[in-house]
Design an enzyme around this catalytic site. Structure first.
Site, short mmCIF file in Angstrom:
data_model
loop_
_atom_site.label_atom_id
_atom_site.label_comp_id
_atom_site.label_asym_id
_atom_site.label_seq_id
_atom_site.Cartn_x
_atom_site.Cartn_y
_atom_site.Cartn_z
N CYS A 78 -13.81 -9.50 9.34
CA CYS A 78 -13.18 -10.05 8.13
C CYS A 78 -13.81 -9.50 6.85
O CYS A 78 -13.15 -9.46 5.82
CB CYS A 78 -13.26 -11.57 8.16
N GLU B 176 -11.77 -20.03 7.27
CA GLU B 176 -12.45 -18.76 7.05
C GLU B 176 -11.46 -17.66 7.44
O GLU B 176 -11.25 -17.40 8.63
CB GLU B 176 -13.72 -18.68 7.91
#
Lengths: 479, 397
Positions: free
Chosen positions: A247, A212
């Protein structure tokens, strides 16, 4: 040198897994319930740790970390029976008579390496998936958020079955020692540079991965939108998410030259409503996590190529590691701020002639973790959805897809591989074993040697599904 | 979705990954090349296929025929060996699909790591076959399926081919007898009269397989076959009874026409035997004992498990085909092929109206309470909060 014996730890974990206890429904439920308890009883400790590590406002800590985790745990508890059940599948003429199913089983002993920006969420959300799927799990929280790392080690040590769920604190030496071991899966949240190191280590043992990562998530703003709402949602997704250190935060914005002044004005007025005239003093903004990142972000602002482009903000408080919400206009493509993921409270706005031109800008860069579009134009929406590749897309909002457990959350290309959330977390830590049950009756002699043209014709006809062909073959007619 | 999200629309959209690389193996050189390519194309990618140089005629066929029928701007065949593979692996692919050995699998994955390229690795392993006690008629069918699943599959050179058999000691001799009979019926008497059998693909593999018999303890356990024809790269169907477990033949994937039979006291011991070894691509169990079946299913791990047959799971398109642990990761066949070459993109659409004020700073206790209640779906609490009454109730608790 690492002060813990990774190999001995692995031996213990493998023993615990081999005993079969993590596979039972009861064990998984007990551990998930323990996580819920720990979160409910120690909420204040968690919020305090997040404030210590990031000056994270309490509402963000609750909404973006604790609430999401409770949801995740609750969903797993509710659905676990269904997720664990074998899935019957159709069988075909080729294997008649038979029955077939897909049975999920745990992978074994898995490693979760977490990040510092949502240190609680990004540690426990994958762990929930690992436990729900029946694995033994080691969690390595980030040393850059030490207060949370410490709280995690303490609370999981207290509440969880430590023979099968462990927290290893530490930095590079400990992580390296962990990566040398043979894991059945590694789940890594972080950046592309370290991801390559994790991947190389995993390759030695053929360990599958979920990565991720991040990227430059763009937000396109069309004219003809409810600008106030759009601006607020952009602000919430950028500065309202750990002050841009997320993110999925919008990294940079693109709008038309014509519309840019309106967008900038609205952003500025909403920013003032949210954070006051002196945002460095607002309690509703996270600080920058440490001086390394503070210096990194300062460098982006000191870049010659963007001098004169800062049109809002830019104030810094080095003692408190705070940077005010900053907006830049029309920075050059080759400036530092446009080359790497910003991960901070700086928002460059690029302008184009037509809003469609923004697509080319996005496509010229690596595939991001998320991409956002604010528009009421149906055709533009469809064009965006079909042609922009990213981990996930949101229309008319930012970051919210994170909280929808029925959507897979993950990247593509440089933004990562694999996905999780909801059932996808369970799947990420499972092996879906194919099971075929055949009977001894109805054995097809044409399968076996000696191979004859008649057998070949019959099998060809069967595969082609041609009844006439089957008849011909059985009657011995050749082509 | 919690009410906080209303109104919204969520969907998952499959999209191609982009440019993908398929590295095929030599044992089923046409199907292991084209099956993944079918998945890649159906998912909308452009593809480079590198067939194995160990099967040059097939490689040549693919390189010459594919461009005649398919769009060569989007599907290219690159022939070659290690050098070609190395060069290809230096490029940045959006996905790599590899079928082959674990050793090369590690090299592929390490190369992919440089570009964060996701991979599917279809590897192998030692696929065990468990033979429980059966009636004579069932046993006859089982024998045919075992012989077919071993030698009828490229002379044992198959990732899902039967590697070795586990059986209770008391059945070992009848098993060997029946296997011999069946081998004779299917393939002929002995060298050089063997038919319906593939040869070993290359001299180096021939050496590798025949060397497995070089260990004198292993040679001593041969109960059928054991001869070979080096010139024609043929090895006779060979059965071994209880070769030493530490010999190469029992630690490496055989990938050849040698069948070790390992005897146990009780058939249930097969579970422990299998679990002491790396997870195989497939487990085959010939048994009618339902309890034993359940135990096998829940206590062993493998890419797949098939009861009362061998290999046929390969043609069951509704089942995912792939390994776990040392036998690989990722899967294909049927829709799984499409999925393996796709990115499932999450798409969330929201509208502008019904804005939720407490989402935004500046934050205060009221907004925090609101969010907490909304998250708990505690709508009564929300109403009370909004009407200012909740504070009173809270304090009185």
């Amino acid at each position: 040198m690492a002060f813990f014996d990774a190999a001995a730890m692995m031996k213990g974990l493998r023993g615990a897994y081999a005993s079969g206890k993590t596979r039972s429904y009861e064990w998984r439920v007990s551990q998930l319930k323990a996580l819920l308890k720990l979160m409910s009883f120690h909420e204040k400790e968690i919020v305090d740790a997040l404030r210590s590590d990031l000056s994270k406002p309490e509402l963000e800590s609750f909404l973006q970390e604790i609430a999401l985790l409770k949801e995740s745990c609750g969903l797993a508890l509710k659905e676990l029976h269904r997720w664990m059940a074998p899935e019957k599948v159709k069988t075909m003429m080729t294997t008649f008579p038979s029955s077939a199913e897909i049975v999920p089983e745990p992978l074994g002993v898995v490693l979760v390496i977490s990040a510092w920006n949502y240190p609680f969420l990004l540690s426990l959300d994958p762990v929930i998936g690992a436990i729900a799927a029946g694995n033994a799990v080691v969690l390595k929280p980030s040393e850059i958020s030490p207060a949370t790392s410490s709280v995690l080690a303490k609370l999981l040590g207290q509440y969880m079955d430590c023979s099968a769920v462990k927290v290893i604190e530490g930095a590079v030496p400990e992580t390296t020692a962990l990566l040398e071991q043979k894991w059945d899966k590694i789940f890594y949240t972080g950046n592309g540079k370290v991801a390559r190191i994790v991947s190389a280590a995993a390759a030695k043992h053929l360990t599958p991965l979920v990565l991720e990562l991040g990227g430059k998530s763009p937000v396109i703003v069309d004219s003809n939108v409810d600008l106030k709402v759009a601006a607020r949602r952009i602000i919430a997704g950028k500065w309202g998410c750990n002050n841009g250190q997320a993110c999925v935060s919008p990294d940079y914005a693109i709008t038309t030259k014509e519309f840019a002044p309106d967008l900038i004005d609205t952003l500025r007025s909403e920013l003032e409503k949210f954070y006051g005239k002196d945002p460095l003093k607002s309690n509703d903004l996270s600080r920058i996590v440490n001086s390394n990142h503070f210096n990194r972000l300062s460098k982006l602002l000191d870049d010659d190529k963007i001098s004169g482009k800062i049109i809002h903000g830019g104030q810094k408080d080095i003692a408190n590691l705070k940077i005010a919400p900053t907006i830049l206009l029309d920075v050059p493509e080759d400036s530092l701020i446009m080359e790497e993921e910003i991960f901070g409270p700086l928002l460059p706005i690029l302008t184009v002639n037509n809003v469609e031109d923004s697509f080319n800008i996005i496509k010229s860069k690596d595939k991001p973790l998320a991409a956002y579009l604010f528009t009421n134009n149906k055709k533009l929406k469809e064009n965006f959805i079909r042609n922009i590749s990213a981990g996930g897309l949101v229309i008319n909002d930012t970051t919210m897809h994170l909280a929808v457990p029925t959507l897979p959350f993950g990247g593509v290309g440089e933004s990562g591989m694999g996905a999780y959330h909801g059932k996808f977390s369970f799947d990420a830590f499972s092996h879906k074993k194919a099971v075929l049950l055949r009977s001894f009756a109805g054995d097809l002699s044409s399968r076996y040697p000696p191979y004859t043209p008649k057998k070949l014709n019959l099998l060809k006809a069967l595969v082609n599904g041609s009844l006439f062909g089957i008849l011909r073959a059985l009657l011995g007619w050749h082509d | 979705m919690p009410l906080l999200f209303f109104p919204a629309r969520a969907e998952v959209l499959p999209e191609p990954l982009g440019l993908v690389l398929v590295l095929a193996s030599w044992n089923f050189p046409i199907s292991l090349a084209l099956d993944p390519v079918i998945g890649a194309i159906s998912a909308g990618n452009t593809v480079v296929l590198k067939p194995s140089e160990l099967s040059p005629a097939s490689s040549s066929f693919l390189a010459n025929t594919i461009p005649r029928y398919l769009d060569s701007a989007a599907l290219k065949v690159i022939e070659g060996g290690h050098d070609a593979a190395e060069q290809l692996l230096q490029q940045k692919w959006d996905k790599i699909f590899f079928t082959g050995s674990s050793r090369v699998g590690r090299i592929i994955m390490a190369a992919a790591a440089n570009h964060l390229t996701p991979v599917t690795l279809e590897l192998g392993g030692k696929c065990p076959t468990i033979l429980d006690s059966l009636s004579i008629s069932d046993l006859e069918v089982a024998i045919k399926r075992i012989v077919g699943g071993k030698w009828g599959l490229c002379s044992g050179q198959a990732c899902i081919g039967i590697d070795y058999v586990l059986v209770e000691e008391k059945f070992a001799s009848i098993l060997v007898e029946l296997l011999k009979k069946c081998i004779k019926a299917f393939f002929g008497d002995s060298m050089p009269n063997l038919k319906n059998l593939c040869r070993i693909v290359s001299k180096s593999h021939f050496d590798r397989v025949s060397n497995l018999l070089g260990d004198p303890r292993v040679a001593a356990s041969i109960v059928h076959g054991g001869s070979w024809d080096e010139q024609n790269l043929m090895i006779e169907p060979t059965i071994l009874l209880d070769p030493p477990l530490d010999a190469d033949i029992m630690s490496e994937e055989i990938f050849g026409p040698l069948l070790p039979i390992i005897t146990l006291n009780k058939i249930e011991e097969s579970i422990e035997f299998i679990n002491l070894r790396p997870k195989p691509l497939a487990i085959y169990a010939f048994t009618k004992n339902e309890r034993f079946k359940k135990k096998l299913l829940s206590e062993t791990s493998s890419g797949s498990i098939t009861f009362n047959d061998a290999v046929v799971q390969f043609v069951a398109d509704s089942l995912p085909f792939g390994g776990v642990g040392q036998s690989g990761f990722g899967r294909y066949h049927g829709k799984y092929s499409f999925d393996t070459f796709s990115h499932e993109k999450a798409v969330l659409q929201r509208s502008f109206y019904l804005e939720l004020e407490p989402r935004y700073p500046p934050w205060n206790d009221f907004k925090l309470d609101f969010i907490k209640l909304a998250y708990k779906f505690d709508y009564l609490g929300l109403l009370l909060l909004l009407s200012g009454l909740r504070r009173i109730f809270k304090r009185s608790n």
